[in-house]
Design a protein around this motif. Structure first.
Motif, PDB file in Angstrom:
ATOM      1  N   ALA A 169      14.437   8.663  -1.915  1.00 25.30           N
ATOM      2  CA  ALA A 169      13.135   8.010  -1.976  1.00 25.30           C
ATOM      3  C   ALA A 169      12.817   7.369  -0.626  1.00 25.30           C
ATOM      4  N   GLY A 181       8.241   5.399  -3.904  1.00 25.32           N
ATOM      5  CA  GLY A 181       8.656   5.715  -5.262  1.00 25.32           C
ATOM      6  C   GLY A 181       9.170   7.145  -5.345  1.00 25.32           C
ATOM      7  N   ASN A 182       8.659   7.918  -6.309  1.00 24.87           N
ATOM      8  CA  ASN A 182       9.097   9.302  -6.481  1.00 24.87           C
ATOM      9  C   ASN A 182       8.266  10.295  -5.669  1.00 24.87           C
ATOM     10  N   LYS A 184       6.457  11.462  -1.821  1.00 27.34           N
ATOM     11  CA  LYS A 184       6.592  11.342  -0.375  1.00 27.34           C
ATOM     12  C   LYS A 184       5.425  12.072   0.296  1.00 27.34           C
ATOM     13  N   ASN A 216       6.758  15.303  -4.996  1.00 27.09           N
ATOM     14  CA  ASN A 216       7.472  14.507  -5.987  1.00 27.09           C
ATOM     15  C   ASN A 216       8.930  14.956  -6.045  1.00 27.09           C
TER      16      ASN A 216
END
Length: 376
Positions: A169, A181-182, A184, A216
């Motif tokens: 992450a 978070g999940n 990028k 993701n």
């Protein structure tokens, strides 16, 4: 495809070598800053009982070096551990083809909106907290600074990467806000165009656009995001006006059950939630007043306002207004700010989701802040 991408930097610098001009010896320029901060916040009763807090803000080192036409520009900052610790704010390799055209490669400022800053105060304006002011990402940027026409073209492979893991992450230990978070940020393109006109009243009319992917790390799928902005900046005698209108959207490919109306963004050691789609309006004005008070040579008075209008009807809008003065005394610059926020993560309320769902029962909170910075 990976082999082609890996040799791209080598080809770029080979071309730069062909165009480079003679330079007898390397040139190095070092600088930096030390800053301390005092603040008194309306939502912190124990702090108010103490009369506020005064302590360490940041220490930074700047380095600019050049040799044979190729140069490097870097800035490293160190905050307290609770604010992310050490981080590279910016750092790029550059080459100037002439007085108007320049190429930059590395962690460089994203060309979007009014730059270098769309604000006058120490807190920046509201867009900073959504990665829309003074953002820096990893990529390649071409800049043309003509007398009347200015344009910026850029490709960013991703935001600054610190972990290099397979499914790592985004680290929150960064200066500018990025999607975290999940998800990028990947493969982002930017274009910015500015028309400059005027003599006594100098005007800068601009338009900016960016589009990129959101990868993701759980679903292995790539969504997208985009932002558009119209901006106008004016200089008249001792006055400066900055105004922007922005349209922003994020379309992540999240796991089932995770809302796509919210994204996570991170910087300064901590993540928070932000509405995926919104409009953002900012208006900032300042006036310089020269004085001769011992070491004090100038006072810059300003008021910077921002409004985040969220697309989701159930979400509460966010606001920010900062009124203050910048005091210049030699190399010592002191920002004295009264920063007020409504559903603002850094100005009272709930840090986690003020910029997302917000609180319909929120009230305006304020922070009186004095930042002392010596720049050398």
């Amino acid at each position: 495809m990976q082999r082609t991408i890996s040799i791209l930097p080598a080809l770029i610098f080979l071309l730069l070598g062909l165009f480079s001009t003679a330079q007898e010896s390397p040139e190095v320029d070092l600088g930096g800053a030390l800053r301390f901060n005092y603040n008194l916040s309306s939502w912190k009763p124990e702090q108010k009982n103490r009369g506020g807090d005064f302590g360490y803000d940041m220490f930074r080192i700047n380095a600019v070096a050049a040799y044979k036409g190729v140069y490097v520009n870097a800035e490293f900052r160190h905050y307290s551990e609770s604010f992310g610790g050490g981080m590279l704010k910016q750092g790029w390799f550059g080459y100037k083809f002439n007085e108007q055209d320049e190429l930059q490669l590395g962690l460089t400022q994203v060309p979007f909106g009014i730059q270098q800053y769309n604000s006058h105060n120490w807190f920046f304006n509201l867009g900073y907290y959504m990665g829309l002011e003074d953002d820096h990402d990893m990529g390649l940027k071409l800049i043309h600074l003509g007398e009347n026409i200015e344009y910026h073209l850029a490709y960013f492979k991703n935001a600054e990467e610190l972990n290099f893991g397979n499914t790592s992450a985004v680290s929150p230990s960064r200066y500018s806000y990025d999607v975290a978070g999940n998800n990028k940020e990947v493969h982002q393109g930017n274009i910015k165009f500015v028309y400059k006109v005027g003599d006594s009243l100098q005007s800068r009319f601009g338009i900016s656009a960016q589009y990129g992917g959101l990868y993701n790390i759980n679903t292995k799928e790539t969504g997208d995001h985009y932002a558009l902005a119209l901006h106008y900046e004016a200089f008249y005698k001792s006055w400066n006006l900055k105004s922007e209108a922005m349209l922003v959207a994020h379309n992540p490919q999240n796991e089932f059950g995770n809302s796509e109306k919210i994204i996570t963004m991170a910087a300064y050691g901590a993540p928070y939630e932000v509405a995926a789609d919104f409009k953002l309006y900012t208006l900032a004005v300042s006036r310089d007043v020269p004085v001769d008070w011992g070491p004090i040579s100038n006072l810059q008075f300003y008021n910077d306002f921002g409004w985040m209008q969220k697309k989701e009807a159930a979400f509460e809008d966010s606001f920010m207004n900062v009124t203050g003065v910048l005091v210049t005394a030699g190399n010592l610059y002191t920002y004295i700010d009264y920063a007020a926020g409504y559903n603002h993560s850094w100005l009272g309320g709930n840090f986690v989701d003020d910029f997302a769902a917000g609180n319909p029962n929120a009230k305006w909170e304020a922070r009186f802040n004095i930042n002392f910075g010596y720049y050398f």
